[in-house]
Enzyme design. Structure first.
Site, mmCIF file in Angstrom:
data_model
loop_
_atom_site.group_PDB
_atom_site.id
_atom_site.type_symbol
_atom_site.label_atom_id
_atom_site.label_comp_id
_atom_site.label_asym_id
_atom_site.label_seq_id
_atom_site.Cartn_x
_atom_site.Cartn_y
_atom_site.Cartn_z
ATOM 1 N N ASP A 9 0.890 -1.165 0.000
ATOM 2 C CA ASP A 9 0.000 0.000 0.000
ATOM 3 C C ASP A 9 0.926 1.212 0.000
ATOM 4 O OD1 ASP A 9 -1.568 2.175 0.661
ATOM 5 O OD2 ASP A 9 -2.598 1.184 2.329
ATOM 6 N N TYR A 225 1.187 0.387 14.924
ATOM 7 C CA TYR A 225 0.123 0.067 13.976
ATOM 8 C C TYR A 225 0.336 0.791 12.646
ATOM 9 C CZ TYR A 225 -4.345 -0.348 11.717
ATOM 10 O OH TYR A 225 -5.321 -0.606 10.789
ATOM 11 N N LYS A 228 -3.408 -2.931 8.050
ATOM 12 C CA LYS A 228 -3.302 -4.385 8.027
ATOM 13 C C LYS A 228 -2.367 -4.832 6.917
ATOM 14 C CE LYS A 228 -5.498 -6.389 11.412
ATOM 15 N NZ LYS A 228 -4.643 -6.870 12.492
HETATM 16 C C1 F6R Z 1 -7.440 -0.718 7.809
HETATM 17 C C2 F6R Z 1 -7.215 0.614 7.250
HETATM 18 C C3 F6R Z 1 -8.174 1.707 7.568
HETATM 19 C C4 F6R Z 1 -7.539 2.737 8.499
HETATM 20 C C5 F6R Z 1 -8.542 3.829 8.901
HETATM 21 C C6 F6R Z 1 -7.902 4.920 9.740
HETATM 22 O O1 F6R Z 1 -6.460 -1.601 7.391
HETATM 23 O O2 F6R Z 1 -6.251 0.858 6.570
HETATM 24 O O3 F6R Z 1 -9.367 1.197 8.106
HETATM 25 O O4 F6R Z 1 -7.056 2.092 9.647
HETATM 26 O O5 F6R Z 1 -9.091 4.428 7.751
HETATM 27 O O6 F6R Z 1 -6.825 5.406 9.021
HETATM 28 P P1 F6R Z 1 -5.899 6.606 9.546
HETATM 29 O O7 F6R Z 1 -5.437 6.230 10.923
HETATM 30 O O8 F6R Z 1 -4.815 6.648 8.519
HETATM 31 O O9 F6R Z 1 -6.767 7.844 9.559
HETATM 32 MG MG MG Z 2 -4.168 1.992 3.084
HETATM 33 MG MG MG Z 3 -4.827 -2.227 2.046
#
Ligand code: F6R
Ligand code: MG
Ligand code: MG
Length: 361
Positions: A9, A225, A228
């Site tokens: 990603d 974190y 995923k």
């Molecule tokens: C799960 C994923 C999304 C982000 C969520 C919060 O793998 O990538 O669900 O965890 O959109 O993203 P941030 O913390 O970047 O605002």
């Molecule tokens: Mg992403």
């Molecule tokens: Mg992804």
């Protein structure tokens, strides 16, 4: 010949939703140059959700430095484009500054196998978004060990010899190889705990590789974190292996996986076409796509978008019903993951702030 599926990603749009077409174009240009320079035999660039997938064949073997460097440099080039477009999380999965000998441990997910191409070589590349590598445990068991899924285990003399499962303990960093059907209960004792034990490879009893998964864990690499892992998997079909239809059959049931919103939820694994691998609702539900190919002297014939088929419509409906049911729990378990698994999310930061409020009883 080597098949390499390397994914990352490197920026989503909007949010963590999809891969922008310019990233695909950029990657195709890089891999085309590598094909002209004879580093690659062939390639395809695909996308699943917000993950860019480099599918390559070559004769350099697994863990090849030039092939891994090509993947890394391609992700770096893509990140430059992602930054220009201000895509979300540009370069997110590139967790290291400099490439040394291979891409392992640097963030991208890698599934590679060395094979001797058969007279006819059908393969399926499975790609996932919004989940972790343990998500492949359930279908791999069904495909290679469950006769209620794969009738070949019962009626084909080649397939009924069973398969060996190489299982990785992500926590202890150890591996164990077990045989099915002889040790199927013990295999399940491990891989039913899909957050810790993940199937890495499957072999025939003659040690011919049949499947390989990416098992890179972003939070282990980064120590925090980072979304995923959104794993990829290569499976060989037909002949000594389960048939194509047996290989994709487990996904007719949208089983629950870990991931979804903020990598912190259980949700149904929805099989979709490439076009519909767009995790919208609550950043999900988690998606899986299947690209079917024939290999012809290392050249990709395909892909065929295997889950586009209407025979997976019911799985998608069931996944939507399961998503409704799970979502109604809101922040309560088991929609939210258990505390041990939330350890790798941003929840501990919140809990730390509450610590001083507690009084002894
Ligand atoms: C799960 C994923 C999304 C982000 C969520 C919060 O793998 O990538 O669900 O965890 O959109 O993203 P941030 O913390 O970047 O605002
Ligand atoms: Mg992403
Ligand atoms: Mg992804």
């Amino acid at each position: 010949m080597t098949i390499s599926a390397i994914k990352a990603d490197i920026g989503g749009y909007p949010g963590h939703h999809s891969v922008h077409p310019d990233l695909i174009k950029t990657a195709e240009k890089e891999l085309e140059n590598a094909k002209k320079a004879k580093l690659l035999i062939d390639y395809r660039v695909l996308a699943c959700g917000d993950d860019l997938q480099l599918i390559m064949t070559h004769d350099k073997g697994v863990d090849s430095k030039p092939v891994h460097k090509l993947a890394w440099d391609t992700f770096i080039k893509g990140t430059e484009v992602a930054k220009k477009l201000k895509l979300y999380g540009a370069g997110q999965d590139l967790l290291s500054d400099a490439f040394s000998s291979n891409i392992r441990g640097m963030g991208p997910g890698i599934a590679e196998m060395d094979i001797e191409e058969r007279k006819s070589e059908p393969i399926v590349i499975f790609m996932a978004d919004k989940t972790e590598s343990g998500a492949w445990n359930f279908p791999l068991y069904k495909i290679f060990a469950d006769p209620f899924n794969s009738i070949g285990l019962v009626i084909s003399p080649k397939v009924s010899r069973g398969f060996s499962f190489e299982i990785l303990d992500l926590q202890e960093r150890k591996t164990v190889t077990m045989d099915a059907p002889e040790e199927m209960y013990h295999i399940l004792a491990l891989i039913g705990a899909s957050g810790r034990y993940v199937v890495k490879r499957i072999y025939t009893k003659d040690k011919e590789v049949g499947a390989v998964t990416s098992t890179e864990s972003l939070h282990q690499i980064a120590g925090r974190y980072v979304g995923k892992d959104d794993p990829v998997m290569i499976v060989r079909c037909q002949g000594n292996f389960p048939a194509l239809g047996e290989v994709i059959e487990p996904f007719a049931f949208p089983y629950l996986v870990k991931g979804w919103m903020r990598g912190s939820h259980h949700g149904p694994f929805m099989p979709t076409s490439f076009e519909q691998s767009t995790p919208s609702r609550f950043d999900g539900p988690p998606r899986v796509t299947a690209a079917g190919f024939q290999l012809a002297n290392g050249m990709f014939v395909g892909p065929v978008d295997l889950f586009k088929d209407p025979s997976y419509d019911r799985a998608r409906q069931k996944a939507n019903a399961a998503a409704d049911y799970m979502r109604q729990h809101g922040p309560f378990e088991p929609n939210r993951l258990g505390l041990d698994e939330m350890e790798y999310t941003t929840l501990p930061d919140v809990l730390t702030k509450l610590k001083s409020r507690f009084k002894k009883i």
